[in-house]
Design a protein around this motif. Sequence first.
Motif, PDB file in Angstrom:
ATOM      1  N   ASN A  78       1.005  -1.300  -0.120  1.00 31.04           N
ATOM      2  CA  ASN A  78       0.201  -0.084   0.075  1.00 31.04           C
ATOM      3  C   ASN A  78       0.786   1.063  -0.510  1.00 31.04           C
ATOM      4  OD1 ASN A  78       0.736   0.769   2.322  1.00 31.04           O
ATOM      5  ND2 ASN A  78      -0.671  -0.971   2.974  1.00 31.04           N
ATOM      6  N   SER A  79       0.175   2.462   0.185  1.00 29.56           N
ATOM      7  CA  SER A  79       0.513   3.213  -0.405  1.00 29.56           C
ATOM      8  C   SER A  79       2.196   3.717   0.588  1.00 29.56           C
ATOM      9  CB  SER A  79       0.633   4.648  -0.120  1.00 29.56           C
ATOM     10  OG  SER A  79      -0.889   4.881  -0.388  1.00 29.56           O
ATOM     11  N   LEU A  80       1.605   3.430   1.565  1.00 31.33           N
ATOM     12  CA  LEU A  80       2.876   3.662   2.923  1.00 31.33           C
ATOM     13  C   LEU A  80       3.837   2.714   2.934  1.00 31.33           C
ATOM     14  CD1 LEU A  80      -0.055   5.367   5.836  1.00 31.33           C
ATOM     15  CD2 LEU A  80       1.604   6.603   4.549  1.00 31.33           C
ATOM     16  N   LEU A 128       5.284   1.469   0.252  1.00 26.44           N
ATOM     17  CA  LEU A 128       6.002   0.778  -1.293  1.00 26.44           C
ATOM     18  C   LEU A 128       7.715   1.143  -0.648  1.00 26.44           C
ATOM     19  CD1 LEU A 128       4.110   2.352  -4.002  1.00 26.44           C
ATOM     20  CD2 LEU A 128       4.763   0.490  -3.431  1.00 26.44           C
ATOM     21  N   ASN A 177      -0.458   9.888  -4.075  1.00 24.60           N
ATOM     22  CA  ASN A 177      -1.560   8.662  -2.664  1.00 24.60           C
ATOM     23  C   ASN A 177      -0.970   8.781  -1.177  1.00 24.60           C
ATOM     24  OD1 ASN A 177      -3.429   7.793  -2.002  1.00 24.60           O
ATOM     25  ND2 ASN A 177      -2.926   5.792  -2.350  1.00 24.60           N
ATOM     26  N   GLU A 178       0.904   8.363  -1.688  1.00 27.52           N
ATOM     27  CA  GLU A 178       2.485   7.987  -1.183  1.00 27.52           C
ATOM     28  C   GLU A 178       1.909   9.205  -0.308  1.00 27.52           C
ATOM     29  OE1 GLU A 178       5.597   6.466  -2.900  1.00 27.52           O
ATOM     30  OE2 GLU A 178       6.847   6.935  -1.045  1.00 27.52           O
ATOM     31  N   MET A 208      -1.175   9.956   1.997  1.00 30.47           N
ATOM     32  CA  MET A 208      -1.400   9.127   3.362  1.00 30.47           C
ATOM     33  C   MET A 208       0.014   9.213   3.906  1.00 30.47           C
ATOM     34  SD  MET A 208      -3.522   6.619   2.574  1.00 30.47           S
ATOM     35  CE  MET A 208      -3.624   5.487   3.480  1.00 30.47           C
ATOM     36  N   LYS A 209       0.450  10.177   3.886  1.00 31.60           N
ATOM     37  CA  LYS A 209       1.755   9.991   5.007  1.00 31.60           C
ATOM     38  C   LYS A 209       1.398  10.723   5.922  1.00 31.60           C
ATOM     39  CE  LYS A 209       6.246   8.222   2.746  1.00 31.60           C
ATOM     40  NZ  LYS A 209       6.976   8.098   2.447  1.00 31.60           N
ATOM     41  N   PHE A 239      -1.631  10.171   7.787  1.00 27.66           N
ATOM     42  CA  PHE A 239      -0.830   9.635   9.440  1.00 27.66           C
ATOM     43  C   PHE A 239      -0.098  10.059  10.488  1.00 27.66           C
ATOM     44  CE2 PHE A 239      -2.760   4.837   9.086  1.00 27.66           C
ATOM     45  CZ  PHE A 239      -3.695   4.608   8.423  1.00 27.66           C
ATOM     46  N   GLN A 274       3.309  10.958   9.559  1.00 25.81           N
ATOM     47  CA  GLN A 274       4.419  11.039   8.780  1.00 25.81           C
ATOM     48  C   GLN A 274       4.963  12.395   8.463  1.00 25.81           C
ATOM     49  OE1 GLN A 274       4.564   6.956   6.912  1.00 25.81           O
ATOM     50  NE2 GLN A 274       3.743   6.299   8.216  1.00 25.81           N
TER      51      GLN A 274
END
Lengths: 321, 540
Positions: free
Chosen positions: A263-265, A267, B490-491, B494-495, B498, B500
Motif C-alpha cells: 500500500n502507499s505507506l 512502498l 497518494n503516498e 497518506m503520509k 498518518f 508522518q
Amino acid sequence: MNSHAPTTPNASRAKPPKPKLRSTLSFMLKYKTLYLLAVPGVVYFLVFKYVPLLGSVIAFQNYNLFKGFTGSPWAGLAHFQKMFAHYDFLRILKNTIYLGLLDIAIAFPAPIVLALLLNEVRKLAFKRTVQTIIYAPHFLSWVIISGIFVGILSPSSGFVNTMLSWFGIEPIYFLVENAWIRPVLVGSGVWRDVGYGTIIYLAALTSINPELYEAAEMDGANRWKQTLAITLPSLLPVITVLFLLKIGDFLDFGFERVFVFQNSLNLDSSEILDTFIYKAGLQQMQYSYATAIGLFKSIVGLTLLVIANTLSRRATGESLY
Amino acid sequence: MKKRSSIFLVSVLMISLLAACTQSPSATPSTDAPPASGGTATEKPADDKPSEPEAPKEPTKFSIGMRTLNVKYVENHANINDDPYVKALERFTNTDLDIRLIPHAEYETKMVQMFATNDLTDVIQASGGISGKELAGSVEAGVFVDLKPYLEEHGKALLETIPEAAWERVTDAEGHIYGIPEYLGNPSRRATWIRMDLLEKTGLPVPKTVDEFLEVLRAFKKLGVEEPFAGRAEFKYADTFFGAYDVFGYGNELELVDGKMQPKFLDVENMQAAIGVYKTMYDEGLMSKEFATVNPNTFKATITSGKAGMWSMNANELPIWGEQLVNNVPEAKVALIPSPIGPDGKGGYSLYSPVTRSFLITKQAEDKVVDIIKFFEWQTTEEAKLFFSYGLEGTDYAMNGSEPAYKAPETNEELDKQRYLNYWLWMVQDTTYNELVLSQTEEGRALIEIYDTMLANEGRDGYEFNDPLEAWVNNPDINPFSDRYPPLINEHIMKMVFGQEPIADWPKVIEEWRSKGGDALIEEATKKYNEGAVVYAPQR
C-alpha cells in the motif's frame, strides 16, 4: 526450429568427417533407439522452452503488438538505459536484494529445522497431524493469506496487537510501517510454505541408514550429537541442491506475495522488480521495457547460480551440474 | 522384431508430435496479413442469390466479444448463445449472434491476447471510448471499420439518439467514428450516503459545507458509531472531501491554469485544506485508523452491518445496499444527500466518462456493417426498451390493456436476470438508470428524482486527452488511475494523514512530482492542447 535442426548433419556431410565426429555418429547409430526415444523430449524443450526465449528480443525493440517482432523498430539498449536511469531503480533493486537475502536467511533454513524437529517426534500420530496442519497453508492463495494477515495484524482487533498490549506495548499498524513490512512479507512466506518445504527433507531423512544411529548410540552419542554427526551430513547434498536452486531464483521473491501486501505507506520498502515490472509492463502495456527488466533479472539470477555452483563444487563437491 | 516395433512406435510418436508442432506456429499471428482476408474467405459471396430481391433475408451471422461485467446470470450460464433472451433478440433483429464472453477480471489481458493472436470477433466491446488501454493501439493500427459513412446513411436514429459528448469519445482526430457507444446521460454516478436514522438522533440538519459535515461526523462518534465516515484504501470511494475542494488527480481531472494544462492537485491551498480534513478525521477517529488496508469487501461489510454513518457509493446501488443494511439493522434508514461543498460552493465526485461501453466492428466483417448497425439501431426503439426492461411478453410480464403489468423481481435469481437484461444485453442505451423498471416502485421513483435533481447538479470534471499522455505512460509513479491518485501523490497524502509528514510540505511534494515527470507532463499536455489534439472539455 525446423530450419535449424537439419543444418548440422548437412554441414557435416559436406566436409570430410573428422574421426571424432565419425565415432560419435557410429555411437549414435548404435544406440539409435535411445536417441529416437529422446527426440520427443528434446523437441518439447526446443518448442516450449527455447523458442519462446527468442521472444526476449522485444527487450531490444520498441515492440508494437500489431507489427510483431519482424516489423517493430529496433531500440538497442534504450530500455535497459531507461531502467538504470529510473530515479527509483536503485531503491527497487536494493529492496529486491534485501528481501531475497532475508528470504534465504530465514525462509530457507526454516523447513530444515522443522524437519529435524519433526524427525525427533516419536508419536507417529502426532507427527502426522502436525505435518498435515503445517502443509495446509501452502494451498491458500496469496489473496486469502493477505486477508488473514490484515486480520491478525490489525491494530484494533488483531491477535498480535492484543498480545502486545498484555505487555503494555502500544498497538502497531504493521502493514503501513516501512520497518515492519519486510518481516511481514518474509514471515507470511514462512508461514505459508514451511510445512510444504519439509516434505523433501523428511523424505531424505527416511533414507538414512538406521545402523548409523545404532552405531553412534553404542559409542555413547546422545541425540544432539547424533543429529550433528549423522543427520545433518546426510541431509547436506539435498540442502546444497535446494540452496543452489534457491540462489538461481534469488531475485524472484514472487510478485503476488508482495503485491497483495503493498500500500502507499509501505512502498518505500516493498517495491521490488516483480511489482515494478507488473506496473510498468502490464498495467501500462510497455512490453519491451518490462521484458528488459525481466531479462536483467534472469541474467542476474543465472550469474549468481553459476557462481554459487562453482563455489559449492569446490567447497563441498556437491553441485547442480 | 522387438527392436523394430519399438522404433516404429517411437517414430509414430515423433511424427505426431512434429505435426502438432508445425500447426502451432501457423496459429500464432501472422500480423502482417490484412485482417480482412481472413473474414472474406469464410464468408459466402454476397451475391449468392441475386435473383430473389424480395425473399425474407437470411439472418445476419456475426460474432461479438463481450465482457461479462461480473453479471452472475451471464457467468453462470452454460451457453449464453442458447439463452431465450438472446434468441429473442436475434428474432427481433434478424441476426444470428455468436456471443463470446471475456472474463471480467482478465478483460485487459484477454483482449490483448485476442489482438496478438489475431483471433478477433466481428464486433468487439471496448470499455469506454476508443482510447482504452485494452484496445492496445488497435484503432491506430487500422483494425476497425470507420463507421461514419455507414452511420450517416443507415444509422440516422443512432446518430440522433446518442448524445454528441458520447460520439466524441469514439471519434479519432481525423473524424473517423470507430464505435457505437452505450452512454451515460448523467455522468454523475457516485453520491454521498448517510444514515438518516442516526442523523435524526443527533438532531442536526442535513450538512452542506465541509465544517457541517465534520460536525455531523463528530456527533455520530458521540452516538457510538464505530466509523462515522467509512474510509477505504487509496481513498477509492472515499474521496468525498477532495471533491469538495476540487483537487482530484485522476486522468480526467486536468485544468488550465495560466495557459498551462496541469492536474488539479497542484492547487496548494485547496489540496492542503482537503488533506487537513482527512487528517482531522483520522486524528479524531471519525474514520477508521486502519483505512489504509480496507478493501472493497471490508468496506461493504462495515456499511451493511451498520457500523458506518456516512460513506460514498454509486447511487444505483441504493436499492441493494439499502436492503442489505436494513436486513442487518432494521431501524436503519439510508439517504443520498448532496455532497459537501467547498470554498467555490460546489462539490461532488469525479464525473464518469459519457461512454460506458462501445462496440467496434473489425474489418473482417466489413461486408456486414450495415446489418450490424441496424442491429444496434433497433436497441434504441420503444420495442427494445420494453424488451430489455421487462423481458418477454407472456413469460415475464403481461399487457394490461396498453399498460404492461410487471412484477418487480424478488429472489436473487430474478434480480440477476433483471440486471442481465437491463445492463448487459442492452448494449446501446442511456445507462444512467432504467426508467421503466425504477418507475414501478416508490423507491425507484425517488432514485430517479435524486439523479435528475441532485446528482445532475454536482460532480467535478476537467480536461481529458484521447490518447494517454506519454509522460504518464513513461512514469508509472505519476500515472493516475481512473478514480485514484497517482501512486506518488497518494503516498504523500497518506503520509500526511498518518502524521508522518507535515501538510505544510505539499509544495515539496509538487516539486518531487515535477522532477519525476510532472514537468514533462505539463509541457506535453499544454502542447497537445494548444495543437488541438483530441481533448475532451469538462462536462460540467
